[in-house]
Design a protein around this motif. Structure first.
Motif, PDB file in Angstrom:
ATOM      1  N   GLN A  58      -7.984   6.862   9.606  1.00  0.00           N
ATOM      2  CA  GLN A  58      -8.276   5.605   8.910  1.00  0.00           C
ATOM      3  C   GLN A  58      -9.413   5.923   7.951  1.00  0.00           C
ATOM      4  N   ARG A  97     -11.841   4.177   5.294  1.00  0.00           N
ATOM      5  CA  ARG A  97     -12.339   2.892   4.792  1.00  0.00           C
ATOM      6  C   ARG A  97     -13.279   3.148   3.634  1.00  0.00           C
ATOM      7  N   ASN A  98     -12.978   2.484   2.520  1.00  0.00           N
ATOM      8  CA  ASN A  98     -13.777   2.602   1.314  1.00  0.00           C
ATOM      9  C   ASN A  98     -14.044   1.179   0.832  1.00  0.00           C
ATOM     10  N   THR A 113     -13.908  -2.518   0.988  1.00  0.00           N
ATOM     11  CA  THR A 113     -13.043  -3.450   1.716  1.00  0.00           C
ATOM     12  C   THR A 113     -11.634  -2.897   1.919  1.00  0.00           C
ATOM     13  N   LYS A 114     -11.352  -1.712   1.376  1.00  0.00           N
ATOM     14  CA  LYS A 114     -10.016  -1.130   1.479  1.00  0.00           C
ATOM     15  C   LYS A 114      -9.935  -0.196   2.675  1.00  0.00           C
ATOM     16  N   THR A 115      -8.795  -0.233   3.352  1.00  0.00           N
ATOM     17  CA  THR A 115      -8.516   0.683   4.456  1.00  0.00           C
ATOM     18  C   THR A 115      -7.180   1.361   4.187  1.00  0.00           C
ATOM     19  N   HIS A 116      -7.178   2.679   4.274  1.00  0.00           N
ATOM     20  CA  HIS A 116      -5.952   3.459   4.120  1.00  0.00           C
ATOM     21  C   HIS A 116      -5.724   4.218   5.420  1.00  0.00           C
ATOM     22  N   TYR A 123     -17.868   5.975   2.088  1.00  0.00           N
ATOM     23  CA  TYR A 123     -16.671   5.712   2.876  1.00  0.00           C
ATOM     24  C   TYR A 123     -16.908   6.062   4.334  1.00  0.00           C
ATOM     25  N   LEU A 181       0.833  -1.195   0.000  1.00  0.00           N
ATOM     26  CA  LEU A 181       0.000   0.000   0.000  1.00  0.00           C
ATOM     27  C   LEU A 181       0.873   1.252   0.000  1.00  0.00           C
TER      28      LEU A 181
END
Length: 192
Positions: free
Chosen positions: A54, A56-57, A59-62, A180, A4
């Motif tokens: 954090q 979250r969009n 299933t993705k987490t940045h 998100y 990532l």
């Protein structure tokens, strides 16, 4: 995590020279058939915040750090990697000038203005927000947590804002909307 981070750095390098600027009608942010008119600064004393985000969009987490400089006449948000490298930047001032730079989607003026609007909806006093809403309304409740909800003209929830935890600076804020979720932990607040 390293993958990532590599993707973020690659995206930063590709867009490092790209700077978007827009002043035309960017103070009004469309939301669910209504709009919110951005507040042109910070109503309290000038402050510098450091926050852990954090995002979250699906299933993705940045995760990234956010430095926010809030003054009477301007707002500057700078997103940084966990190692401190700048990923994106957003500035807004009383002239209505919104400037963005960095990685997608934060370099998109429409997305950036939405992020800034949601930040203001979470943090500004209700008496400043209500006159800036068109075809939207904000509710506020104090239960076990402090909660705000942005409601559209049909009564549907557009945005949920929940403040959890201990008083500042370790305040945890959850912003949830259809596309998100942001989980914001304020690590440090410094008066300027």
């Amino acid at each position: 995590m390293f993958r990532l981070f590599g993707i973020l750095i690659f995206g930063l390098l590709l867009s490092a020279c790209q700077v978007l600027s827009s002043t035309a009608a960017k103070d009004s942010v469309p939301m669910a058939g209504g709009s919110y008119r951005l507040y042109p600064g910070w109503p309290g004393p000038d402050q510098q915040w450091l926050q852990h985000i954090q995002w979250r969009n699906g299933t993705k987490t940045h995760e990234f750090m956010l430095s926010a400089s809030l003054t009477e006449h301007s707002i500057l948000l700078v997103g940084m990697s966990p190692l401190g490298q700048e990923l994106w930047r957003l500035s807004y001032d009383e002239t209505g000038g919104l400037q963005t730079a960095g990685v997608e989607p934060f370099n998109d003026p429409e997305f950036a203005s939405r992020v800034l609007a949601e930040m203001q909806l979470a943090l500004l006093p209700m008496e400043l927000l209500e006159p800036r809403l068109t075809k939207l309304r904000m509710t506020e409740a104090l239960t076990s947590n402090y909660q705000r909800r942005l409601i559209d003209a049909e009564g549907g929830e557009v945005l949920s804002i929940i403040w959890k935890g201990e008083p500042e600076p370790q305040r945890l804020i959850e912003l949830t909307q259809a596309h998100y979720q942001l989980i914001i932990t304020t690590l440090e607040v410094e008066m300027l």
